[in-house]
Design a protein around this motif. Structure first.
Motif, mmCIF file in Angstrom:
data_model
loop_
_atom_site.group_PDB
_atom_site.id
_atom_site.type_symbol
_atom_site.label_atom_id
_atom_site.label_comp_id
_atom_site.label_asym_id
_atom_site.label_seq_id
_atom_site.Cartn_x
_atom_site.Cartn_y
_atom_site.Cartn_z
ATOM 1 N N THR A 125 1.309 30.390 -8.043
ATOM 2 C CA THR A 125 1.495 29.268 -7.376
ATOM 3 C C THR A 125 2.705 28.525 -8.385
ATOM 4 O O THR A 125 3.218 27.957 -8.231
ATOM 5 N N ASN A 129 5.512 26.158 -7.871
ATOM 6 C CA ASN A 129 5.597 24.401 -7.736
ATOM 7 C C ASN A 129 7.058 23.758 -8.806
ATOM 8 O O ASN A 129 6.614 23.866 -9.880
ATOM 9 N N GLU A 180 6.947 18.716 -10.972
ATOM 10 C CA GLU A 180 6.721 19.038 -12.290
ATOM 11 C C GLU A 180 5.272 18.267 -12.462
ATOM 12 O O GLU A 180 4.293 18.548 -13.464
ATOM 13 N N SER A 181 5.567 17.132 -11.796
ATOM 14 C CA SER A 181 3.803 15.976 -11.545
ATOM 15 C C SER A 181 2.542 16.978 -12.012
ATOM 16 O O SER A 181 1.899 17.420 -12.126
ATOM 17 N N GLU A 182 2.784 17.813 -10.507
ATOM 18 C CA GLU A 182 1.750 18.782 -10.389
ATOM 19 C C GLU A 182 1.545 19.533 -11.206
ATOM 20 O O GLU A 182 0.300 20.675 -11.786
ATOM 21 N N LEU A 223 -1.550 22.198 -12.510
ATOM 22 C CA LEU A 223 -1.685 23.554 -12.004
ATOM 23 C C LEU A 223 -2.129 24.026 -13.931
ATOM 24 O O LEU A 223 -2.006 25.131 -14.129
#
Lengths: 826, 339
Positions: free
Chosen positions: A75, A79, A82-84, A89
């Motif tokens: 995951t 992704n 970058e912010s997520e 994460l």
């Protein structure tokens, strides 16, 4: 060459040569085994390390695969925001990594590198500054980049913290969710890398250290030491030629010998990867040290064995051959010197034992025949008594001994009166029988004399009876106290010979004349003793036969007197002619009778009262003093004890003790016995002794003194002032009282000198803690004077003469009553 | 009764369930009972101890499995970006009209909401005034603790609350992106670490370590301190001198929820002014519901913990979303301190 070195020079090489050979073989064998063992150990260690490293790597690779398959990781990697990634994460992913690290602490870094080499995520168990974020240039990254389809394992130095680690990494290739799994190819999303801490291997390396030198270590491809027990060595490099040789070795099990730190060492190496070799080094010096130790041990054991074997064979030879032979030759020497009864202690069952037995038997045989010859040479054939020669030998010995130990010796020369007449009338045969009978009787007298009073003597008396001529006998009397004892023996011989003999059915009466010579009184040599005794014998013949004469006239006189008095004294004791009188002893302070002095008296039926200063010296001289003294002590104790019970008061009884009594070894026991029998308290008994007597005895009687004192008996020194002793000298004896001699007291009031002496004696006695008793007090003035001077007690006619037992009882009774009256008057 | 018709039919033995992911002790049980009685829905609560646990739950299921989720403002932004949250319109939740617009996320209109403000408050320090020798007034009192506090401090296991307050203690903004500031904060946290009993969140029950006295000081959210005070009057709350974080909690509905209507109904129900007031009194927080606020007691209004002074508010900041690579650095520091 003697027998012993001959045997030894044969035996020792026989023992040594095989022993040394065995030692050499053992040394060579053990040395080789030790070397092999070390090599084997080192190679085992290397194999263990290799297996451990491989296992570690395999585990890390498997774990990496496992971690790389985590859906959370996928995951994260998929992704692209970058912010997520970082806000939502990454923290969660890092917690996952942290949980991996909790289970595998050796994975001290778990990292994600992006395809461009940027370090995206790092979960580190340790704190340190991250030196580089961009890993695109590192060896590890390039290797992973070039081998994207496999797991890369690489031993390298971690640039961030300088540790030598194992990196295990692989590329993560993932297909976007939603893309067709068949048509699309997974794309490279980044790399997952584990950094494995090699501490557990490092610990193995450290712990399996062999010695201070050498041991195990690890090198990388440049020859830099990466693991070593000595932390200071980590990071240093080996010489390039050694490195090359070791790295060549790495694949095989071969050995290499080269220089390590300037020391020649044996090496083995195991290759783990192209950047890690484990090396086992064993310095030759260590090998040599081992060999030396081994050599020393073998040499030590061999030496010990040699010593024990040589000592054992030495002992064996000695015991079996040398000593018996030496004994035999010593025995032979003894026989040559005349000692035929040799003590030959060789009893082995072999030929030497037989020889020794034969030798002993030969000696015994020779001895028996020689003894027979000797007996005939030294003994009188008729009587079996020692003959003249033997007597002379005995006499010489006795004289030497007597002179040496200041003893008195006597020789009795006896000639039978009227033997010729017997011989002439009854024949030779009867004469011989008579001589035999006479010698028997003389011998019995002398023997019984030996036994008298000498029972416990350690040295048997050497009294000898000898027949030196037809009817001439001589007797040697040794160990006498007084010359008069010789007279007594002579008298007894005369007495036994005077009794009738039965010879050839007839009663025969004969006499014997005896002359006595005394050593040292008459002479100091054996020759003269015999001659003087012979002369004295003629005096006896001349004096009418059947008597004895001393060679010395004075001795004759003394003998006559004392013998007479002695026999009377014996009778006196048997007939109760002896009795005791008592003189009161007064306490000068209170005027009361403290006790009594017991004094002996002799009432002879014909001669009347005989004073003690006449008969006591005789009793001392003839040895009756012990019996008389014992009688006095027993009677005095009995009497005083009886009075104490009658009057119900304490009384002190003083008894005069002669130096002869104290010198008697049984004296202490006698005193104890009497105290026990009479029940008198020892504290009520006082011994009076003259100063002169005490001084004569000195150390001989120290022990008796101590016993007396321990019993609690007090001692007073009689007649003080007449001897020559100093008071300080007397302090060595346990004395309680001093008795001032009557001669001083007599003159004390008239003679200035005596007065001064009395004062001085009292003063000195007080200084020494002694109490003073004055004797011979006859007037009140004398008593006053003495009291004034501090004298404690007094005796004398002024207070009371010596009284019979009945009178003294009355005296004490009166005193008791007057005291009671005085008390009542108060 | 009209409400019932919009819900699916239900029977007593298989009541429909609303799954709720929230902090514990953050709802009045009476209200929950009343909602269940009224709608026939059964509320099933999952409590998280820290924001991170909640994140982990949701990452693991990719945002599914829960109907109602409790979160703060910037989390809501992340979840929304991830697509985990459902949009909420005034039609779904009529009581939105009571919410003071100033508590809505900056720059969002009521029509684009993904969450409804629930309570707001401050982050501060709860401590035992009876067991410390002098009152705690500053973050520095926690980060550089007196010996009596060693091993008796609980810090919140959340990177923003932990690193943010360390930044404040060092005189920087909670939203600072300067690497040098972060390094200072990291050093302070590393230095504090040996004295911290745990990185978590103190329990609010009467068995709480703070109530028992095994812990003497802890980072807590304002209203929680008042709840703890009910168990032990010696517990004090302070919004520290250096300033603090001002937060708003939101109720959001999961995008993957199968019961969105009921979830909206729940949010609407708790925003009925009487209900909102009752919950606020129960949990001791300030409500953004204007109608409810009017119903609250003077005592509630006057409590400086619930309604901090304007001075404290002036010194306080909301958390902003940080640039991704800054966040990455924060994550590294946080992992280093906490793991």
């Amino acid at each position: 060459m003697r027998l012993k070195p001959k045997l030894l020079s044969l035996l020792i090489p026989l023992l040594l040569i095989p022993l040394l050979g065995m030692a050499w073989v053992a040394y060579v064998q053990m040395h080789e085994q030790t070397e092999e063992k070390i090599e084997r150990e080192l190679s085992t260690l290397l194999n263990q390390l290799k297996m451990h490293s491989m296992a570690m790597m395999t585990t890390a690779e498997a774990n990496l695969d496992l971690f790389a398959n985590s859906s959370q990781l996928h995951t994260y990697m998929l992704n692209e925001s970058e912010s997520e990634r970082y806000s939502l994460l990454q923290p969660s992913l890092m917690r996952l990594f942290a949980s991996y690290q909790a289970a595998y602490p050796e994975y001290y870094e778990i990292r994600i590198l992006l395809p461009d080499g940027y370090e995206d995520t790092r979960s580190a168990k340790v704190q340190y500054a991250n030196v580089i974020d961009d890993e695109s240039g590192t060896e590890l990254f390039l290797e992973m980049q070039g081998n994207q389809d496999k797991v890369i394992s690489s031993y390298q130095e971690n640039v961030d913290d300088g540790r030598f680690v194992l990196y295990v990494g692989k590329a993560i290739k993932l297909r976007d969710a939603g893309q067709d799994p068949i048509l699309s190819k997974p794309l490279l999303r980044g790399y997952l890398v584990l950094t494995v801490d090699l501490k557990s291997i490092g610990d193995l390396v450290t712990k399996s250290l062999h010695g201070a030198d050498g041991g195990l270590f690890a090198i990388d491809r440049d020859g830099v030491i990466r693991m070593h027990a000595d932390a200071a060595r980590i990071g240093t490099s080996l010489a390039p030629d050694v490195v090359d040789a070791l790295q060549d070795l790495g694949e095989s099990n071969a050995e290499y010998a080269g220089l390590l730190d300037g020391e020649r060492s044996h090496f083995q190496a195991a290759k783990i990867s192209d950047n890690l070799w484990f090396v086992a080094a064993y310095p030759e010096s260590q090998l040599r040290a081992n060999a030396d130790l081994l050599a020393r041990t073998v040499a030590g054991i061999t030496l010990l064995a040699v010593i024990i074997l040589v000592a054992a064979s030495f002992w064996f030879m000695n015991a079996v051959f040398i000593r018996p032979v030496q004994k035999l030759s010593a025995a032979a020497r003894q026989v040559r010197e005349g000692n035929l009864r040799v003590d030959l202690d060789v009893r082995s069952g072999d030929e030497i034992g037989d020889l020794a037995k034969a030798f002993r038997e030969m000696g015994e045989g020779l001895y028996a025949s020689q003894e027979q010859i000797r007996f005939h040479a030294y003994h009188d054939n008729l009587t079996g008594l020692p003959n003249r020669f033997m007597f002379r030998e005995h006499l010489e010995q006795a004289v030497t001994h007597a002179k040496h130990s200041n003893e008195i010796l006597g020789v009795l020369f006896a000639d039978v009166d009227g033997f010729k007449r017997v011989n002439d009338t009854l024949g030779h045969h009867a004469g011989d029988e008579l001589l035999k009978a006479i010698s028997e009787r003389v011998r019995s007298v002398v023997r019984s004399q030996d036994l008298m009073g000498r029972a416990g003597d350690p040295e048997p008396a050497m009294n000898v009876v000898s027949r030196i001529g037809g009817d001439e006998f001589v007797v040697l009397v040794t160990q006498m106290e007084y010359p008069v004892e010789a007279g007594k023996i002579a008298q007894r011989i005369i007495d036994v010979i005077s009794m009738p003999f039965m010879i050839a059915g007839q009663e025969i009466y004969i006499g014997i004349s005896i002359g006595i010579a005394i050593l040292p009184a008459d002479t100091d040599n054996a020759e003269d003793l015999l001659r003087h005794a012979d002369v004295a014998m003629f005096h006896a013949k001349a004096a009418g036969k059947n008597n004895f004469q001393f060679y010395s006239r004075t001795m004759n006189a003394v003998a006559t007197n004392t013998l007479a008095l002695e026999s009377r004294l014996h009778r006196a004791m048997e007939r109760d002619e002896l009795f005791l009188v008592y003189q009161p002893k007064i306490d000068l302070c209170s005027g009361r009778t403290l006790g009594v002095e017991a004094l002996i008296r002799w009432n002879h039926p014909e001669e009347g009262m005989i004073p003690p200063d006449v008969f006591i010296p005789v009793a001392e001289e003839v040895g009756m003093i012990n019996a008389i003294g014992e009688w006095v002590l027993r009677n005095a104790c009995q009497q005083v004890r009886a009075w104490e019970q009658t009057l119900a008061r304490d009384l002190i009884v003083a008894v005069n003790i002669s130096s002869h009594q104290i010198a008697n070894q049984h004296f202490g026991a006698t005193v104890q016995k009497i105290i026990h029998e009479t029940g008198l308290s020892p504290g009520h008994l006082e011994f009076e002794m003259t100063e002169t007597a005490v001084m004569q005895m000195e150390s001989v009687v120290d022990e008796t003194f101590r016993m007396i004192r321990d019993l609690g008996i007090t001692i007073s020194l009689d007649d003080f002032g007449t001897g020559y002793s100093s008071l300080s000298h007397l302090r060595r004896f346990p004395i309680n009282f001093l008795k001032i001699d009557r001669s001083f007291v007599d003159e004390a009031l008239t003679n200035v000198d005596d007065r001064a002496i009395v004062s001085a004696i009292i003063g000195m006695a007080q200084n020494l803690g002694l109490q003073v008793v004055a004797e011979g007090v006859e007037t009140r003035e004398q008593a006053d004077f003495l009291r004034e001077k501090g004298c404690d007690f007094a005796q004398g006619y002024f207070f009371g003469r010596p009284m019979s037992a009945e009178n003294i009882l009355t005296h004490l009774h009166d005193e008791l009553e007057s005291a009671a009256v005085a008390k009542a008057a108060l | 009764m009209g409400m019932l018709s919009i819900f699916p039919a239900w029977s007593a033995d298989s009541a429909p369930v609303l799954s709720v992911l929230t902090w514990s002790e953050y709802l009045d049980p009476e209200i929950v009972e009343a909602f269940q009685a009224k709608t026939g829905y059964q509320l099933k609560f999952t409590y998280f101890e820290t924001d991170e646990t909640r994140d982990d739950y949701l990452i693991a299921t990719d945002g599914s499995g829960y109907d109602l989720i409790m979160m703060n403002g910037y989390t809501m932004q992340m979840y929304q970006q991830r697509g985990w949250l459902a949009q909420i319109t005034p039609a779904d939740v009529p009581n939105l009209k009571h919410i003071d617009p100033k508590w809505l996320p900056r720059g969002t209109a009521a029509e684009q909401l993904y969450g409804v403000p629930y309570f707001w408050g401050t982050l501060g320090i709860a401590y035992r005034e009876d067991l410390v020798s002098k009152p705690i007034t500053r973050w520095m009192d926690l980060f550089d603790p007196a010996p009596e506090l060693h091993g008796r401090i609980v810090m919140i296991k959340h990177s923003r609350d932990l690193i943010g307050m360390a930044l404040l203690a060092r005189g920087h903004s909670v939203n600072s992106t300067d690497p040098a500031h972060l390094a200072e904060a990291r050093d302070l946290l590393i230095q504090q670490r040996p004295y911290v009993k745990s990185y978590s969140y103190v329990s609010l029950s009467e068995d709480s370590s703070l109530v028992k006295g095994t812990v003497l000081a802890a980072q807590v959210y304002s209203g929680d301190a008042l709840m703890l005070q009910e168990h032990n009057p010696h517990i004090r709350y302070v919004a520290p001198d250096e300033g603090t974080n001002l937060w708003i909690d939101f109720w959001a509905v999961a995008a993957k929820s199968q019961n969105k209507e009921a979830a909206f109904a729940f949010i609407d129900y708790i925003n009925e002014p009487e209900n909102a007031a009752q919950i606020a009194e129960f949990v001791h927080y300030a409500t953004p519901n204007l109608a409810a606020d009017k119903l609250l007691s003077d005592e509630h209004h006057a409590d400086p913990v619930i309604n901090p002074s304007s001075e404290i508010l002036k010194r306080s900041e909301f958390y902003n979303v940080l640039p991704p690579r800054v966040t990455r650095k924060w994550n590294a520091v946080f992992a280093e301190v906490v793991n």
